[in-house]
Design an enzyme around this catalytic site. Structure first.
Site, PDB file in Angstrom:
ATOM      1  N   ASP A 156       0.818  -1.218   0.000  1.00  0.00           N
ATOM      2  CA  ASP A 156       0.000   0.000   0.000  1.00  0.00           C
ATOM      3  C   ASP A 156       0.857   1.276   0.000  1.00  0.00           C
ATOM      4  OD1 ASP A 156      -2.027  -1.879   0.331  1.00  0.00           O
ATOM      5  OD2 ASP A 156      -2.068  -1.634   2.506  1.00  0.00           O
ATOM      6  N   ARG A 191     -15.831  -4.614 -18.934  1.00  0.00           N
ATOM      7  CA  ARG A 191     -15.500  -5.775 -18.102  1.00  0.00           C
ATOM      8  C   ARG A 191     -14.596  -5.328 -16.958  1.00  0.00           C
ATOM      9  NH1 ARG A 191     -18.933  -7.564 -20.850  1.00  0.00           N
ATOM     10  NH2 ARG A 191     -18.914  -9.448 -22.144  1.00  0.00           N
TER      11      ARG A 191
END
Ligand code: F6P
Length: 358
Positions: free
Chosen positions: A140, A276
Site C-alpha cells: 500500500d 468488463r
C-alpha cells in the site's frame, strides 16, 4: 550481552520480505550478531516449543532471497493484546510474548511490518522493555516518512503488467476494461500503475469522481477514434454516493473489494461501451520481488542492523532521498500516508491527459 537479534514478519505478506532477511542476516554475521527467526509473527512465541529457527547467511542466499512471501510465515489477525482464543474469547497474551523474548536472550527485535504491526510491536516494546527496530513493508506504501516500503514496487509492476495484458484484449473487443487494484485507503498503486500502464482514467480514494466525469473522458477517447479505454480503480474507492464496497469473509472480517464490479454496468450504461472488470487481488503480493524491491530491502535490512549495533531503538528504517535513514516508529504510523494532491505524479497524470473522473 547475548548479541542475538530476533526477526519476524507481521501483517500481510508482500514481495521482498526474504530479501530483507537476507540483508539482516548478512550484516548481523559481519557484526557478530546471531539471528533468530520467529515464525508467524509474535504468534510463534505463543506456542511451546517456540516456533523459531536460527537464520544463517547460507539459508537466505541461493533461492530464498529471490522468492516472494516470507519463509517465516506471517499473520494479520493475531494481535497479542487481543488474541482470539479457541473458545471464541479474547485474551491479552503480551506477557507471554515478552517473557519468551527475554527467555530467548533476544536483545533486539526487528519487525518487518506495516502500520498495524508497528502499532502492536511498539506498544509491546514499551510494555516489555524490548529493543525494537521496524523495517517498512506494504504494497500500500502508506507508511509516513518513507518514500517507499518494501513490496510496493513489485505490486506496481504487476498492476502495470495487468494493464499491458488488458489493453490488447480491450482493443480486440472494443471494450472498456476496469482493473481493480489493492492499496487499502491509499491510491498509490493505482496512481503509479495507471500512469505506467497507460490508463485513461485513474480512480483513487483521495479524489472524488463522478460517473459523468468518467463518461466524459471515455467519450473524448472515442471521439479521438480509439475503440477501447482502460480504467484503473483503487479498492477503497467508494460509489459516487460514498458507499464503501467490501467483502465479508469467514468470521465476519471485512476487506475492501467490489468497486470494479460496481462500476462495470454504470460505465457501460453511461458510455455505451461494453465493459468488463478484473480484480487483481493478492496476485499483487506474490511472486518474485523486482530489482528495486530487492535493493530497497537490502538497504533497509542493513540499516536496521546498524541501528541495533549502535544501540538505537524505537526506530523505523526509512527510505528518503535514496538513502536509508532512521525515523521514530511512532511518527511513521501516526498518520496513513495517502496520495497528496501535491504529489508530483498527480500533476504528471493530469499532464498526460489522464482523468481522475472528476
Ligand atoms: O495491506 C495490504 C493489503 O493487501 C491491502 O492492500 C488489502 O486491502 C489487504 O491487505 C488484504 O488483506 P487480506 O490479505 O487479509 O485479504
Amino acid at each position: 550481552m547475548s548479541k542475538t537479534i530476533g526477526i519476524l514478519t507481521s501483517g500481510g505478506d508482500c514481495a521482498g520480505l526474504n530479501a530483507v532477511m537476507r540483508a539482516v542476516v548478512h550484516r548481523s554475521a559481519l557484526l557478530g550478531w546471531k539471528v533468530i527467526g520467529i515464525q508467524n509473527g509474535t504468534a510463534g512465541l505463543l506456542e511451546k516449543p517456540y516456533r523459531i529457527r536460527e537464520l544463517k547467511p547460507e539459508d537466505l542466499d541461493g533461492f530464498t532471497m529471490r522468492r516472494g512471501g516470507t519463509i517465516l510465515g506471517t499473520t494479520n489477525s493475531r494481535d497479542p493484546f487481543n488474541y482470539l482464543m479457541d473458545d471464541g474469547t479474547y485474551k491479552d497474551r503480551t506477557d507471554e510474548v515478552i517473557a519468551a523474548i527475554h527467555e530467548l536472550g533476544i536483545e533486539a527485535l526487528i519487525g518487518i511490518g506495516g502500520d498495524g504491526s508497528f502499532d502492536i510491536l511498539s506498544r509491546l516494546a514499551k510494555k516489555g522493555g524490548i529493543n525494537m527496530v521496524g523495517v517498512p513493508k506494504t504494497i500500500d506504501n502508506d507508511l509516513a516518512l518513507t518514500d517507499l516500503s518494501v513490496g510496493f514496487d513489485t505490486a506496481v509492476g504487476i498492476a502495470t503488467e495487468a494493464l499491458d495484458r488488458l489493453q490488447p484484449t480491450a482493443a480486440s473487443h472494443d471494450r472498456a476494461m476496469i482493473l481493480e487494484v489493492m492499496g487499502r485507503d491509499a491510491g498509490h498503486i493505482a496512481l503509479n500503475a495507471g500512469i505506467a500502464g497507460g490508463a485513461d482514467i485513474i480512480l483513487i480514494p483521495e479524489i472524488k469522481y463522478s460517473i459523468e466525469g468518467i463518461a466524459k473522458k471515455i467519450k473524448q477517447v472515442k471521439d479521438e477514434g480509439r475503440n477501447f479505454a482502460l480504467v484503473i480503480v483503487s479498492e477503497a474507492v467508494t460509489t459516487p454516493d460514498g458507499d464503501k464496497r467490501e467483502m465479508v469473509y469467514h468470521g465476519g472480517e471485512t476487506r475492501y473489494g467490489g468497486i470494479g464490479e460496481y462500476l462495470c454496468p454504470a460505465i457501460a450504461d453511461a458510455t455505451g461501451f461494453e465493459t468488463r472488470a478484473t480484480v487483481l487481488g493478492h496476485v499483487q503480493r506474490g511472486g518474485q520481488p523486482t530489482h528495486n524491491d530487492r535493493l530497497l530491502a537490502s538497504a533497509l535490512g542493513v540499516k536496521a542492523v546498524d541501528l541495533i549495533n549502535d544501540g538505537q531503538f524505537g526506530k523505523m528504517v526509512a527510505w528518503q532521498n535514496r538513502e536509508a535513514v532512521a525515523v521514530n516508529v511512532e511518527d511513521a504510523i501516526a498518520k496513513c500516508r495517502v496520495v497528496d494532491m501535491n504529489d508530483p505524479l498527480v500533476h504528471t497524470a493530469r499532464s498526460l491527459g489522464i482523468s481522475f473522473g472528476d
